[in-house]
Structure formats: C-alpha cells, structure tokens
Design a protein around this motif. Sequence first.
Motif, mmCIF file in Angstrom:
data_model
loop_
_atom_site.group_PDB
_atom_site.id
_atom_site.type_symbol
_atom_site.label_atom_id
_atom_site.label_comp_id
_atom_site.label_asym_id
_atom_site.label_seq_id
_atom_site.Cartn_x
_atom_site.Cartn_y
_atom_site.Cartn_z
ATOM 1 N N LYS A 38 0.857 -1.202 0.000
ATOM 2 C CA LYS A 38 0.000 0.000 0.000
ATOM 3 C C LYS A 38 0.879 1.232 0.000
ATOM 4 N N GLN A 39 0.522 2.226 -0.807
ATOM 5 C CA GLN A 39 1.255 3.489 -0.794
ATOM 6 C C GLN A 39 0.314 4.662 -0.628
ATOM 7 N N THR A 40 0.589 5.457 0.387
ATOM 8 C CA THR A 40 -0.116 6.701 0.605
ATOM 9 C C THR A 40 0.897 7.807 0.807
ATOM 10 N N THR A 41 0.449 9.042 0.637
ATOM 11 C CA THR A 41 1.333 10.181 0.837
ATOM 12 C C THR A 41 1.748 10.278 2.301
ATOM 13 N N GLY A 42 0.813 9.987 3.178
ATOM 14 C CA GLY A 42 1.100 10.134 4.596
ATOM 15 C C GLY A 42 1.898 9.004 5.218
ATOM 16 N N GLN A 43 1.579 7.773 4.847
ATOM 17 C CA GLN A 43 2.209 6.600 5.467
ATOM 18 C C GLN A 43 3.302 5.980 4.612
ATOM 19 N N GLY A 44 3.476 6.436 3.405
ATOM 20 C CA GLY A 44 4.502 5.870 2.544
ATOM 21 C C GLY A 44 4.135 4.480 2.058
ATOM 22 N N LEU A 45 5.152 3.625 1.970
ATOM 23 C CA LEU A 45 4.958 2.252 1.485
ATOM 24 C C LEU A 45 4.765 1.321 2.677
ATOM 25 N N GLU A 46 3.692 0.532 2.628
ATOM 26 C CA GLU A 46 3.392 -0.422 3.698
ATOM 27 C C GLU A 46 3.184 -1.811 3.107
ATOM 28 N N TYR A 47 3.860 -2.773 3.682
ATOM 29 C CA TYR A 47 3.736 -4.158 3.246
ATOM 30 C C TYR A 47 2.451 -4.752 3.816
ATOM 31 N N ILE A 48 1.637 -5.315 2.945
ATOM 32 C CA ILE A 48 0.364 -5.893 3.365
ATOM 33 C C ILE A 48 0.504 -7.376 3.650
ATOM 34 N N ASP B 93 9.757 -9.673 10.241
ATOM 35 C CA ASP B 93 8.383 -9.501 9.795
ATOM 36 C C ASP B 93 7.682 -8.529 10.740
ATOM 37 N N PRO B 94 6.965 -7.505 10.259
ATOM 38 C CA PRO B 94 6.676 -7.270 8.850
ATOM 39 C C PRO B 94 7.808 -6.556 8.127
ATOM 40 N N LEU B 95 7.929 -6.813 6.832
ATOM 41 C CA LEU B 95 8.853 -6.045 6.022
ATOM 42 C C LEU B 95 8.471 -4.583 6.149
ATOM 43 N N THR B 96 9.455 -3.719 6.204
ATOM 44 C CA THR B 96 9.173 -2.302 6.317
ATOM 45 C C THR B 96 10.034 -1.507 5.334
ATOM 46 N N PHE B 97 9.539 -0.321 5.011
ATOM 47 C CA PHE B 97 10.206 0.586 4.090
ATOM 48 C C PHE B 97 10.602 1.861 4.823
ATOM 49 N N GLY B 98 11.654 2.500 4.340
ATOM 50 C CA GLY B 98 11.946 3.853 4.773
ATOM 51 C C GLY B 98 10.941 4.815 4.158
ATOM 52 N N SER B 99 10.964 6.055 4.618
ATOM 53 C CA SER B 99 9.994 7.049 4.148
ATOM 54 C C SER B 99 10.400 7.678 2.830
ATOM 55 N N GLY B 100 11.577 7.337 2.348
ATOM 56 C CA GLY B 100 12.000 7.802 1.039
ATOM 57 C C GLY B 100 12.853 9.061 1.082
ATOM 58 N N THR B 101 13.797 9.143 0.152
ATOM 59 C CA THR B 101 14.634 10.336 -0.037
ATOM 60 C C THR B 101 14.430 10.828 -1.453
ATOM 61 N N LYS B 102 13.973 12.056 -1.559
ATOM 62 C CA LYS B 102 13.717 12.637 -2.871
ATOM 63 C C LYS B 102 15.004 13.262 -3.397
#
Lengths: 121, 106
Positions: A38-48, B93-102
């Motif tokens: 899932k990708q939102t502007t507020g939460q970023g990328l989330e693994y479902i 678990d759970p896999l997680t992502f960083g918030s990103g670098t533009k």
Amino acid sequence: QVQLQQSGAELAKPGSSVKISCKASGYTFTSYYISWIKQTTGQGLEYIGYINTGSGGTNYNEKFKGKATLTVDKSSSTAFMQLSSLTPDDSAVYYCARWRYRGAGYYFDYWGQGVMVTVSS
Amino acid sequence: DIVLTQSPALAVSLGQRATISCRASESVRSSMHWYQQKSGQQPKLLIYGASNLASGVPARFSGSGSGTDFTFTIDPVEADDIATYYCQQSRNDPLTFGSGTKLEIK
C-alpha cells in the motif's frame, strides 16, 4: 519479459469492499510468491502480505489482518486482493509485486503499475 | 516493527555523487534493499542484499552497509535519476520501508 498487470482504478463507498487483480506473465507463475504493498502520501509504502501462488497459503502484516484477503487463480496466473469494510484511510495506491528470495533476504523484483482505490461517499 | 530512517531530500549537481543513507532501528544484517520510484510510476528494484545490483541496473548505482547503517550511492548522477529512493528491510516480519529520499538536481 516479466509483467504484472493490475486492474483499473476503483471508487468505492465507505463500508463496501473492492477486489483488485494482478495478472502475471513472462514467467512460471507458481514459482514465485506475490506480495501486496500500500502506498499513501502520509504513510509511505506499507507491506500488506504475500500469497504462495502454488499452495494459496498466505502471510499478512498484523496491521492488515481482517482488512485484506489474498487469493490466487493459478489457471489464469492471477492474484487478487480483496479489501473489506472500506474507510477513507484505505484510499491509496495498491501495488502487487513479485516476491523474491536470495541469500540476503526477501525483496520485490517486479511491480505492477498500481491501482488507485478511492473511498468516498 | 523495524523503523528505517531516511533523510527527506537531497540536492546534487549533475555529474556529481549522490549518497543516500538509511538507518535501521535494529540490526537487519544485510537484508536491506533499495528501490527507485519516479513520479507516477511503480517502484523499481535497484539493489538487493545491501550491495547486489539488480539485473539491468547501471553500475552507477551501488549500495553498502550492514547491521543498522546503509548507504546508497549514485555516481555520477544523471538527469534521469530524479526520483524518490526507498530502502526496505526483510530481516524481520513485517517487512518495512523507509519514508523515502527525494533526489533533486541543483
């Protein structure tokens, strides 16, 4: 070439459900799991979670248990995600991605183009 | 859940080196992966296992690190590299992502 083709954008009312699809091509479908993100502007990328495309077994991020249901149709090389009891917080772009494992962990080597789900009355 | 911390943005001149960091809240060993997302597109895998270049990715891209501190480098930066870059861990678990670098061009 590997492709994951997702279904089109959805506009849904609060409390309803949507089911989005992800059709794989260019590889042996049952040799790789499919994940959803899932990708939102507020939460970023989330693994479902992911689905074992061979057995249909699933694994969910605790946060999405009860919200997302993953299924698969091997005959058409298609994975599905149903989102239930929709609220505005479920508005997002949803990606399917091929789940790959090599020595140093699990990652997503191919992604679908994404499906925008908008929940609004 | 493991939290991955990235700086929000980085501005670099064309032809120069861009270095993006990702810090994990606990050790992920080498289970760190990097993605590029251009505006309006899906993410694309660039680096897996901290330092392995994904298939078809130019050698201008590289990754390093282990444990909690990781670095992603583009050298030299080209105009086509304008995008947001995300790290992702698969140690826990759970896999997680960083918030990103533009990445922006000066």
